[in-house]
Write a protein that holds these residues in place. Structure first.
Motif, PDB file in Angstrom:
ATOM      1  N   HIS A 348       1.129  -1.325   0.003  1.00 21.33           N
ATOM      2  CA  HIS A 348      -0.107  -0.141  -0.067  1.00 21.33           C
ATOM      3  C   HIS A 348       0.786   1.334  -0.068  1.00 21.33           C
ATOM      4  O   HIS A 348       1.980   1.393   0.849  1.00 21.33           O
ATOM      5  N   VAL A 349       0.664   2.292  -0.942  1.00 24.44           N
ATOM      6  CA  VAL A 349       1.473   3.486  -0.904  1.00 24.44           C
ATOM      7  C   VAL A 349       0.455   4.650  -0.882  1.00 24.44           C
ATOM      8  O   VAL A 349      -0.557   4.645  -1.740  1.00 24.44           O
ATOM      9  N   LYS A 350       0.793   5.588  -0.139  1.00 30.98           N
ATOM     10  CA  LYS A 350      -0.087   6.904  -0.207  1.00 30.98           C
ATOM     11  C   LYS A 350       0.651   7.838  -1.225  1.00 30.98           C
ATOM     12  O   LYS A 350       1.972   7.658  -1.150  1.00 30.98           O
ATOM     13  N   GLN A 351      -0.142   8.414  -1.689  1.00 32.97           N
ATOM     14  CA  GLN A 351       0.583   9.411  -2.918  1.00 32.97           C
ATOM     15  C   GLN A 351      -0.119  10.684  -2.866  1.00 32.97           C
ATOM     16  O   GLN A 351      -1.331  10.887  -2.480  1.00 32.97           O
ATOM     17  N   LEU A 352       0.451  11.745  -3.333  1.00 35.41           N
ATOM     18  CA  LEU A 352       0.114  12.927  -3.697  1.00 35.41           C
ATOM     19  C   LEU A 352       0.324  13.173  -5.195  1.00 35.41           C
ATOM     20  O   LEU A 352       1.537  12.985  -5.521  1.00 35.41           O
ATOM     21  N   GLN A 392      -4.532  15.261  -6.088  1.00 31.30           N
ATOM     22  CA  GLN A 392      -5.156  14.192  -5.673  1.00 31.30           C
ATOM     23  C   GLN A 392      -4.388  13.521  -4.667  1.00 31.30           C
ATOM     24  O   GLN A 392      -3.153  13.357  -4.690  1.00 31.30           O
ATOM     25  N   TRP A 393      -5.103  13.198  -3.487  1.00 28.54           N
ATOM     26  CA  TRP A 393      -4.517  12.182  -2.427  1.00 28.54           C
ATOM     27  C   TRP A 393      -5.116  10.910  -2.811  1.00 28.54           C
ATOM     28  O   TRP A 393      -6.340  10.757  -3.131  1.00 28.54           O
ATOM     29  N   ARG A 394      -4.150   9.911  -2.725  1.00 24.00           N
ATOM     30  CA  ARG A 394      -4.476   8.815  -3.259  1.00 24.00           C
ATOM     31  C   ARG A 394      -3.662   7.379  -2.497  1.00 24.00           C
ATOM     32  O   ARG A 394      -2.737   7.554  -1.977  1.00 24.00           O
ATOM     33  N   LEU A 395      -4.660   6.390  -2.119  1.00 19.80           N
ATOM     34  CA  LEU A 395      -3.985   5.136  -1.720  1.00 19.80           C
ATOM     35  C   LEU A 395      -3.726   4.452  -2.959  1.00 19.80           C
ATOM     36  O   LEU A 395      -4.887   3.838  -3.453  1.00 19.80           O
ATOM     37  N   TYR A 396      -2.624   3.751  -3.104  1.00 20.90           N
ATOM     38  CA  TYR A 396      -2.404   3.097  -4.574  1.00 20.90           C
ATOM     39  C   TYR A 396      -1.716   1.572  -4.270  1.00 20.90           C
ATOM     40  O   TYR A 396      -0.999   1.587  -3.207  1.00 20.90           O
ATOM     41  N   GLU A 397      -2.384   0.477  -4.781  1.00 23.17           N
ATOM     42  CA  GLU A 397      -1.723  -0.852  -4.573  1.00 23.17           C
ATOM     43  C   GLU A 397      -0.523  -1.037  -5.606  1.00 23.17           C
ATOM     44  O   GLU A 397      -0.796  -1.005  -6.732  1.00 23.17           O
ATOM     45  N   ARG A 398       0.707  -0.997  -4.966  1.00 24.24           N
ATOM     46  CA  ARG A 398       1.900  -1.268  -5.799  1.00 24.24           C
ATOM     47  C   ARG A 398       1.797  -2.682  -6.138  1.00 24.24           C
ATOM     48  O   ARG A 398       2.354  -3.250  -6.989  1.00 24.24           O
ATOM     49  N   ILE A 399       1.832  -3.606  -4.913  1.00 24.68           N
ATOM     50  CA  ILE A 399       1.586  -4.924  -5.333  1.00 24.68           C
ATOM     51  C   ILE A 399       0.152  -5.458  -4.636  1.00 24.68           C
ATOM     52  O   ILE A 399      -0.138  -4.876  -3.578  1.00 24.68           O
ATOM     53  N   GLY A 400      -0.571  -6.213  -5.091  1.00 28.51           N
ATOM     54  CA  GLY A 400      -1.833  -6.784  -4.621  1.00 28.51           C
ATOM     55  C   GLY A 400      -1.386  -7.332  -3.316  1.00 28.51           C
ATOM     56  O   GLY A 400      -0.441  -8.085  -2.766  1.00 28.51           O
TER      57      GLY A 400
END
Length: 470
Positions: A348-352, A392-400
């Motif tokens: 799980h990665v938090k991103q802006l 955009q604030w986002r939670l991104y799945e780098r790996i499932g």
């Protein structure tokens, strides 16, 4: 005659009458459960159902239907026919009775007829003859117990009821994933309607409402001859990461009433909405407020036991203006991770993102669990010559993942040389319309805490019900 055809015919007839309002026919607007007992026991030592307090509170909620739970004690049956049904009739409130399913026996057994549903059908039909405002009954978690409720057994239930009162409706609770081909073919013809609890299947949450319309439309297409009543969760859903917020229940209710207007739903029945001060869940404890300051935060969630795939995400998008003449453009914010056991990185990665490009990111495992951290991102060079931008604030799945729970928070946003409304996330209305989700179990929401949850929510639902039932 199918539900949609009935409504169309009625609308056509109304349109032929000069001076007649052409609003859609009113649907069911109601709530289920949250029985309130009297404060003091009576001479028999029992704290009976507080009918005198409940009826005015239900009227203030503008319901036309109340689902009365047979909550376990024998006296609930006596209170129903001796006191509650007559008082509800005087108030113009219809009543459905809720009976617990066999799978709920570890917590809840409805009495006096327990798991003899033929007896329930017979006795409720008999009771409805002397109390015409008893118009239906339901079985909670019905679709989890189809090994009990076989078509043959439901035929027996139906025969027992219809022989006494053909008008009494059987409207069991059926979950979205249980509307299978077999159910539609074998069960639907035996039912007078279904209550459909909405919880964003298959994710099981009470934060994301955008899947509601597609699910309603699909069920309406599959069950054209069956009345469908949507049940929003106004009360915490077991195993969900978050409790429902006022904004969430309001959004689900509003959208459901729109589907009542188009005849895709026959009504809306809340699940255990706190409608008076002695209702369970009327207030929320301070520990429910997970904001850094104030009452609100952005929340990005993957629940336990949920499988994700690389590339899945949920995003909060906001347009920002640029301050004319500003020498510097920057954004800072606080972030925190509540996550499952272990500190596994790389998932799980938090991103802006600025205008769709990542300008900051942080693995959820990089910081101590449940501690707020501050991030500051200088955007000056990237915004040279611009007059507006999108953050955009986002939670991104780098790996499932297969089972890696996280609730990533963002709060207390501050901007330099930019204009952003509600940077403290105190008003869900500013943030909710711009939430986007790629699909799957990564979801996000503006979580705004209401200490006076019951009072605030009841007022909003009462207003919606008054408009929807008019």
């Amino acid at each position: 005659m199918p539900r949609l055809v009935r409504v169309a015919v009625l609308a056509l007839l109304l349109s032929m009458i000069p001076g007649t309002s052409h609003a859609a026919p009113p649907g069911v607007v109601g709530t289920a459960g949250n029985l309130v007992r009297e404060v003091e026991p009576r001479a028999d030592g029992i704290r009976h159902v507080d009918t005198k307090a409940m009826i005015p509170a239900l009227k203030a909620l503008n319901v036309n239907t109340y689902v009365y739970p047979m909550a376990g004690d024998h006296h609930h049956w006596d209170d129903l026919h001796r006191e509650f049904l007559p008082a509800a009739a005087d108030a113009g409130i219809d009543v459905w009775v809720l009976v617990n399913a066999p799978s709920q026996a570890t917590c809840c057994v409805s009495r006096p007829y327990e798991h003899d549903y033929v007896a329930w059908a017979r006795e409720l039909a008999t009771l409805s003859k002397s109390h015409p405002n008893l118009i239906g009954w339901t079985v909670d978690d019905y679709s989890f117990d189809l090994q009990t409720f076989t078509p043959a057994y439901v035929q027996q239930m139906r025969a027992a009821s219809k022989a006494i009162n053909p008008s009494l409706k059987f409207i069991p609770i059926v979950y979205y994933l249980h509307f299978t081909d077999a159910f539609v073919a074998e069960q639907a013809p035996l039912l007078d309607g279904v209550i459909f609890p909405f919880w964003d299947d298959p994710v099981r949450d009470t934060s994301w409402s955008w899947s509601l319309s597609s699910q309603v439309k699909q069920i309406a297409r599959r069950l054209p001859y069956t009345d469908v009543y949507l049940m929003p969760y106004a009360y915490p859903l077991s195993h969900a990461a978050q409790k429902p917020t006022v904004a969430y229940v309001e959004a689900v209710t509003r959208k459901a009433l729109e589907h009542v207007g188009t005849a895709e739903l026959a009504g809306v029945v809340q699940y255990k909405l706190p409608y008076m001060s002695r209702s369970s869940g009327w207030t929320r404890p301070a520990t429910d407020n997970l904001a850094r300051t104030g009452n609100g935060r952005l929340s990005f969630v993957v629940e336990a036991d949920m499988a994700t795939r690389a590339g899945m995400s949920c995003t909060a998008i906001r347009k920002v203006g640029l301050t004319s003449g500003a020498a510097r453009h920057a954004v800072s914010f606080w972030h925190r991770d509540t996550r499952g056991s272990g500190d596994r990185g790389g998932y799980h990665v938090k991103q802006l993102l600025l205008n769709g490009q990542v300008v900051w990111q942080r693995d959820v495992a990089a910081d101590p669990r449940d501690e707020w951290q501050k991030a500051t991102v200088d955007l000056t060079s990237k915004l040279a010559g611009a007059t507006s931008a999108t953050l955009q604030w986002r939670l991104y799945e780098r790996i499932g993942v297969s089972d890696y729970r996280v609730d990533a928070s963002v709060d207390d946003i501050a901007v330099t040389g930019l204009q952003l409304s509600d940077p403290g996330v105190e008003n869900a209305a500013f943030w909710t319309p711009a939430l986007t989700r790629t699909g799957g179990p990564v979801y996000c929401s503006a979580q705004v805490y209401h200490q006076n949850y019951g009072a605030d929510l009841s007022a909003r639902v009462a207003e919606l019900y008054a408009a929807g039932a008019s």
